[in-house]
Design a protein around this motif. Structure first.
Motif, short mmCIF file in Angstrom:
data_model
loop_
_atom_site.label_atom_id
_atom_site.label_comp_id
_atom_site.label_asym_id
_atom_site.label_seq_id
_atom_site.Cartn_x
_atom_site.Cartn_y
_atom_site.Cartn_z
N UNK A 1 6.57 17.30 3.66
CA UNK A 1 6.64 18.29 4.74
C UNK A 1 7.64 19.39 4.38
N UNK A 2 7.41 20.61 4.89
CA UNK A 2 8.40 21.67 4.64
C UNK A 2 9.73 21.30 5.27
N UNK A 3 10.80 21.82 4.69
CA UNK A 3 12.15 21.50 5.14
C UNK A 3 12.53 22.27 6.40
N UNK A 4 13.22 21.60 7.28
CA UNK A 4 13.95 22.23 8.38
C UNK A 4 15.41 21.90 8.11
N UNK A 5 16.23 22.92 7.93
CA UNK A 5 17.60 22.73 7.47
C UNK A 5 18.62 23.04 8.55
N UNK A 6 19.82 22.50 8.39
CA UNK A 6 20.92 22.86 9.29
C UNK A 6 21.15 24.37 9.26
N UNK A 7 20.95 24.99 8.10
CA UNK A 7 21.16 26.43 7.98
C UNK A 7 20.17 27.22 8.84
N UNK A 8 19.01 26.66 9.14
CA UNK A 8 18.06 27.33 10.04
C UNK A 8 18.64 27.42 11.44
N UNK A 9 19.30 26.36 11.87
CA UNK A 9 19.94 26.34 13.19
C UNK A 9 21.15 27.27 13.18
N UNK A 10 21.91 27.25 12.10
CA UNK A 10 23.07 28.12 11.98
C UNK A 10 22.68 29.59 12.02
N UNK A 11 21.52 29.93 11.44
CA UNK A 11 21.04 31.31 11.49
C UNK A 11 20.81 31.75 12.93
N UNK A 12 20.16 30.89 13.71
CA UNK A 12 19.95 31.23 15.12
C UNK A 12 21.28 31.51 15.81
N UNK A 13 22.26 30.66 15.55
CA UNK A 13 23.58 30.83 16.17
C UNK A 13 24.24 32.12 15.71
N UNK A 14 24.10 32.44 14.43
CA UNK A 14 24.68 33.68 13.91
C UNK A 14 24.00 34.90 14.55
N UNK A 15 22.68 34.87 14.60
CA UNK A 15 21.95 35.99 15.20
C UNK A 15 22.35 36.18 16.66
N UNK A 16 22.55 35.07 17.38
CA UNK A 16 22.99 35.16 18.77
C UNK A 16 24.38 35.80 18.85
N UNK A 17 25.28 35.37 17.98
CA UNK A 17 26.64 35.91 17.98
C UNK A 17 26.63 37.42 17.74
N UNK A 18 25.82 37.88 16.80
CA UNK A 18 25.74 39.31 16.49
C UNK A 18 25.24 40.08 17.71
N UNK A 19 24.18 39.58 18.35
CA UNK A 19 23.66 40.27 19.54
C UNK A 19 24.65 40.21 20.69
N UNK A 20 25.29 39.06 20.85
CA UNK A 20 26.22 38.85 21.96
C UNK A 20 27.40 39.82 21.92
N UNK A 21 27.82 40.19 20.71
CA UNK A 21 28.93 41.14 20.57
C UNK A 21 28.61 42.50 21.19
N UNK A 22 27.33 42.82 21.29
CA UNK A 22 26.90 44.12 21.81
C UNK A 22 26.56 44.08 23.30
N UNK A 23 26.55 42.89 23.87
CA UNK A 23 26.13 42.73 25.26
C UNK A 23 27.31 42.67 26.21
#
Length: 136
Positions: free
Chosen positions: A36-58
């Motif tokens: 099966x294709x991999x689902x990695x911890x870094x995939x979850x970390x990316x979501x968190x990073x993207x949220x942090x970047x957007x949150x800084x502007x909100x």
């Protein structure tokens, strides 16, 4: 959606991860012979990073937000609700047969990402956020 290229790339990557999650949920771990294709911890970390970047502007969130504001934001709120439903179903499946912890974590973080994205899309379109005021 009429959104910037960076968000489009994020959503494209999220769609790819959702197909990965679908393959994990569809496969019987005891009978599956395919890798099966991999689902990695870094995939979850990316979501968190993207949220942090957007949150800084909100603006700071001081109340519950009613879904809507702009059509893009409203559609993203619908996607968030569907994601929450998928998460609840995956939790139920986990109780019955077991589901990879990363799958549950990704779905949980994805619904949070979609909430923050809806706020960012509303901000980008100049749409006011309407807060919920409970009746007394």
């Amino acid at each position: 959606l009429d959104i910037d290229v960076r968000m489009q790339a994020q959503l494209h990557e999220i769609q790819d991860r959702l197909f990965t999650i679908g393959s994990h949920l569809a496969a019987d771990p005891e009978k599956n012979k395919m890798q099966l294709p991999d689902l990695l911890d870094s995939d979850i970390e990316k979501l968190e990073h993207w949220m942090d970047v957007m949150d800084e502007q909100l603006p700071a969130l001081t109340a519950f937000i009613l879904p809507g504001g702009h059509i893009n934001a409203a559609h993203t709120h619908v996607a968030r609700c569907i994601c929450r439903r998928a998460e609840r179903m995956a939790v139920t499946l986990d109780e019955l047969e077991g589901v990879e912890a990363r799958v549950l974590m990704y779905l949980n973080r994805l619904s949070d990402y979609l909430f923050v994205l809806s706020r960012k899309l509303a901000l980008d379109k100049g749409a006011a956020e309407h807060t919920w005021t409970p009746r007394n």
